[in-house]
Design an enzyme around this catalytic site. Structure first.
Site, PDB file in Angstrom:
ATOM      1  CG  ASN A  34       2.155  -1.791  -7.277  1.00 35.17           C
ATOM      2  OD1 ASN A  34       3.224  -2.649  -7.796  1.00 35.17           O
ATOM      3  ND2 ASN A  34       2.780  -0.743  -6.546  1.00 35.17           N
ATOM      4  CE  LYS A  56       4.475 -10.454   1.911  1.00 37.98           C
ATOM      5  NZ  LYS A  56       3.132 -10.936   2.808  1.00 37.98           N
ATOM      6  CB  ILE A  63       0.846 -13.177  13.215  1.00 38.58           C
ATOM      7  CG1 ILE A  63       1.748 -12.011  12.868  1.00 38.58           C
ATOM      8  CG2 ILE A  63      -0.549 -12.544  12.631  1.00 38.58           C
ATOM      9  CD1 ILE A  63       2.159 -11.653  11.235  1.00 38.58           C
ATOM     10  CE1 TYR A  92       6.217  -5.833   1.656  1.00 35.78           C
ATOM     11  CE2 TYR A  92       6.843  -5.265  -0.354  1.00 35.78           C
ATOM     12  CZ  TYR A  92       6.001  -5.792   0.353  1.00 35.78           C
ATOM     13  OH  TYR A  92       4.742  -6.539  -0.051  1.00 35.78           O
ATOM     14  CB  THR A 147       4.479  -8.693  -2.966  1.00 33.83           C
ATOM     15  OG1 THR A 147       4.964  -7.525  -3.892  1.00 33.83           O
ATOM     16  CG2 THR A 147       5.733  -9.068  -2.005  1.00 33.83           C
ATOM     17  CG  ASP A 148       4.497  -7.645  -8.279  1.00 36.47           C
ATOM     18  OD1 ASP A 148       4.692  -7.092  -7.191  1.00 36.47           O
ATOM     19  OD2 ASP A 148       4.138  -7.128  -9.481  1.00 36.47           O
ATOM     20  CD  GLU A 149       7.162  -4.164  -4.167  1.00 33.42           C
ATOM     21  OE1 GLU A 149       8.115  -3.824  -3.660  1.00 33.42           O
ATOM     22  OE2 GLU A 149       6.024  -3.785  -4.119  1.00 33.42           O
ATOM     23  CB  ILE A 204      -5.136  -6.532   0.510  1.00 33.58           C
ATOM     24  CG1 ILE A 204      -4.454  -5.413  -0.278  1.00 33.58           C
ATOM     25  CG2 ILE A 204      -5.648  -7.797   0.012  1.00 33.58           C
ATOM     26  CD1 ILE A 204      -3.009  -6.353  -0.907  1.00 33.58           C
TER      27      ILE A 204
HETATM   28  P1  TYD Z   1       3.979   2.311  -3.766  1.00 31.30           P
HETATM   29  O1  TYD Z   1       2.638   2.811  -3.903  1.00 31.30           O
HETATM   30  O2  TYD Z   1       4.819   2.887  -2.633  1.00 31.30           O
HETATM   31  O3  TYD Z   1       4.144   0.848  -4.216  1.00 31.30           O
HETATM   32  P2  TYD Z   1       5.388  -0.048  -4.342  1.00 31.30           P
HETATM   33  O4  TYD Z   1       6.717   0.750  -3.973  1.00 31.30           O
HETATM   34  O5  TYD Z   1       5.211  -1.252  -3.556  1.00 31.30           O
HETATM   35  O6  TYD Z   1       5.415  -0.170  -5.846  1.00 31.30           O
HETATM   36  O7  TYD Z   1       4.763   3.133  -5.027  1.00 31.30           O
HETATM   37  C1  TYD Z   1       4.266   2.824  -6.382  1.00 31.30           C
HETATM   38  C2  TYD Z   1       5.130   3.515  -7.380  1.00 31.30           C
HETATM   39  O8  TYD Z   1       5.046   5.217  -6.935  1.00 31.30           O
HETATM   40  C3  TYD Z   1       6.653   3.240  -7.054  1.00 31.30           C
HETATM   41  O9  TYD Z   1       7.316   3.409  -8.205  1.00 31.30           O
HETATM   42  C4  TYD Z   1       7.120   4.448  -6.307  1.00 31.30           C
HETATM   43  C5  TYD Z   1       6.057   5.603  -6.714  1.00 31.30           C
HETATM   44  N1  TYD Z   1       6.019   6.690  -5.751  1.00 31.30           N
HETATM   45  C6  TYD Z   1       6.178   8.098  -5.977  1.00 31.30           C
HETATM   46  O10 TYD Z   1       6.799   8.486  -7.293  1.00 31.30           O
HETATM   47  N2  TYD Z   1       5.961   8.965  -4.878  1.00 31.30           N
HETATM   48  C7  TYD Z   1       5.636   8.705  -3.797  1.00 31.30           C
HETATM   49  O11 TYD Z   1       5.239   9.601  -3.003  1.00 31.30           O
HETATM   50  C8  TYD Z   1       5.206   7.007  -3.563  1.00 31.30           C
HETATM   51  C9  TYD Z   1       4.835   6.500  -2.101  1.00 31.30           C
HETATM   52  C10 TYD Z   1       5.619   6.356  -4.607  1.00 31.30           C
END
Ligand code: TYD
Length: 341
Positions: free
Chosen positions: A183, A158, A60, A154, A126-128, A12
């Site tokens: 995302n 945050k 940082i 994680y 993040t929205d998480e 980003i």
């Molecule tokens: P990710 O890109 O790790 O972002 P976040 O966990 O922050 O949302 O994952 C996006 C979605 O994709 C999440 O629901 C987990 C899924 N995912 C898979 O199904 N397989 C994978 O190998 C990964 C990395 C993520």
């Protein structure tokens, strides 16, 4: 306007640097990045050496360094963070160090150099931090008033960093603003995240590992939309306020996977169902009304399928970049530039 950007060599951040240099001729950026595994100098090789861009290799957590840098800038955009959920499940410590202590260190440094609170600090989050939403209530969305309920190491780190940022506004009157995005996708994303991982796996002839039942939903936001919103908050936001940034574009992982397979001309047989992520959040979705009504921002580059097509095309067209990243070749490059760590 001179911005101190932390984490500018990441996905980003590097897109933010490019956006600012292109769209804000009066701005300059100093990028502080410690170049851990995902920070990559190659992400910014095209702007290196330009008069409005400076790179500083550092952490940082180094209060002396960040204090010195803050003296020279007008504002701070804080993007440096450990951000991958799966890594935080394996080892949470770097997440607490970089995300919580890193944010506190930056805010302390800013207090030192700016006791009158003239410099803005945008804390990119993040929205998480809000936890997750049920799949069967599509009308429920995260907004600025949603209570914090993080569920992964994680997102907890945050959330901690957001709380510190809020507290420094409340306690010291600092001009802190917090953004919580959904995302992101786009060019230069480290191929551990789902979209670049799946696309590059398919180019390499490998299967795509889909977690669990694939029903988890994410709200996909193009990185340029995200960075446009962060700039809007920096320029027009109100100190102490929080802003949710979303793409208005919810997709299940299964739907996303099918779209990627179709764009790449591959079949269902390339999906490998794998064990679900521990504590896997079901659904994230953002209501970005506040940004629209207060700052006039709405996503314009995140519409599906065009946004996904553009991102997939970038990885197809930039094989050298991700092959270097996947093989670790860029690390050798920066070790010769900056020494090994
Ligand atoms: P990710 O890109 O790790 O972002 P976040 O966990 O922050 O949302 O994952 C996006 C979605 O994709 C999440 O629901 C987990 C899924 N995912 C898979 O199904 N397989 C994978 O190998 C990964 C990395 C993520």
């Amino acid at each position: 306007m001179h911005i101190l950007l932390t984490g500018g060599s990441g996905f980003i951040g590097s897109n933010f640097v490019r956006y600012v240099l292109r769209d804000r001729p009066g701005y300059s950026v100093t990028n502080l990045d410690c170049l851990t595994y995902s920070g990559n100098p190659e992400n910014l090789s095209d702007v290196e050496g330009g008069p409005r861009y400076t790179f500083v290799h550092g952490n940082i957590l180094d209060i002396e360094l960040v204090t010195e840098l803050m003296q020279k800038v007008d504002c701070v955009v804080h993007m440096a963070a450990e951000s991958h959920v799966d890594r935080s499940i394996i080892d949470a410590r770097p997440f607490v160090e970089s995300n919580v202590l890193g944010t506190q260190t930056l805010l302390d440094a800013l207090r030192r150099v700016d006791p009158d609170n003239t410099k803005k600090f945008v804390h990119v989050s993040t929205d998480e931090v809000f936890g997750d939403l049920p799949l069967d209530k599509p009308d429920e969305l995260f907004s600025e008033t949603t209570p914090y309920a993080p569920s992964s190491p994680y997102s907890s780190s945050k959330a901690g960093s957001d709380m510190i940022a809020r507290a420094y506004h409340h306690t010291f009157g600092m001009q802190v603003m917090i953004t919580n995005c959904s995302n992101n996708h786009g060019p230069y994303q480290f191929p551990e995240k789902v979209i670049p991982l799946f696309v590059t796996n398919l180019i390499e002839g490998k299967k795509v590992p889909l977690y669990g039942d694939g029903q988890n939903v994410r709200d996909w936001l193009h990185v340029e939309d995200h960075n446009e919103a962060v700039l809007a908050v920096l320029e027009k936001g109100t100190a102490g306020e929080q802003y949710c940034i979303g793409g208005n574009n919810e997709r299940s992982n299964l739907e996303l996977t099918h779209s990627i397979l179709e764009l790449m001309g591959k079949g269902e047989d390339m999906i490998e169902r794998v064990t679900d992520r521990l504590g896997h959040d079901r659904r994230y979705a953002i209501d970005a009304t506040k940004l629209k009504t207060e700052l006039g921002w709405a996503p314009s580059r995140s519409a599906w399928p065009q946004a996904l097509e553009a991102t997939v095309k970038w990885y197809v067209d930039n094989e050298a970049w991700w092959k270097n990243v996947k093989s670790g070749a860029y690390r050798k490059y920066y070790e010769t530039q900056y020494g090994s760590r």
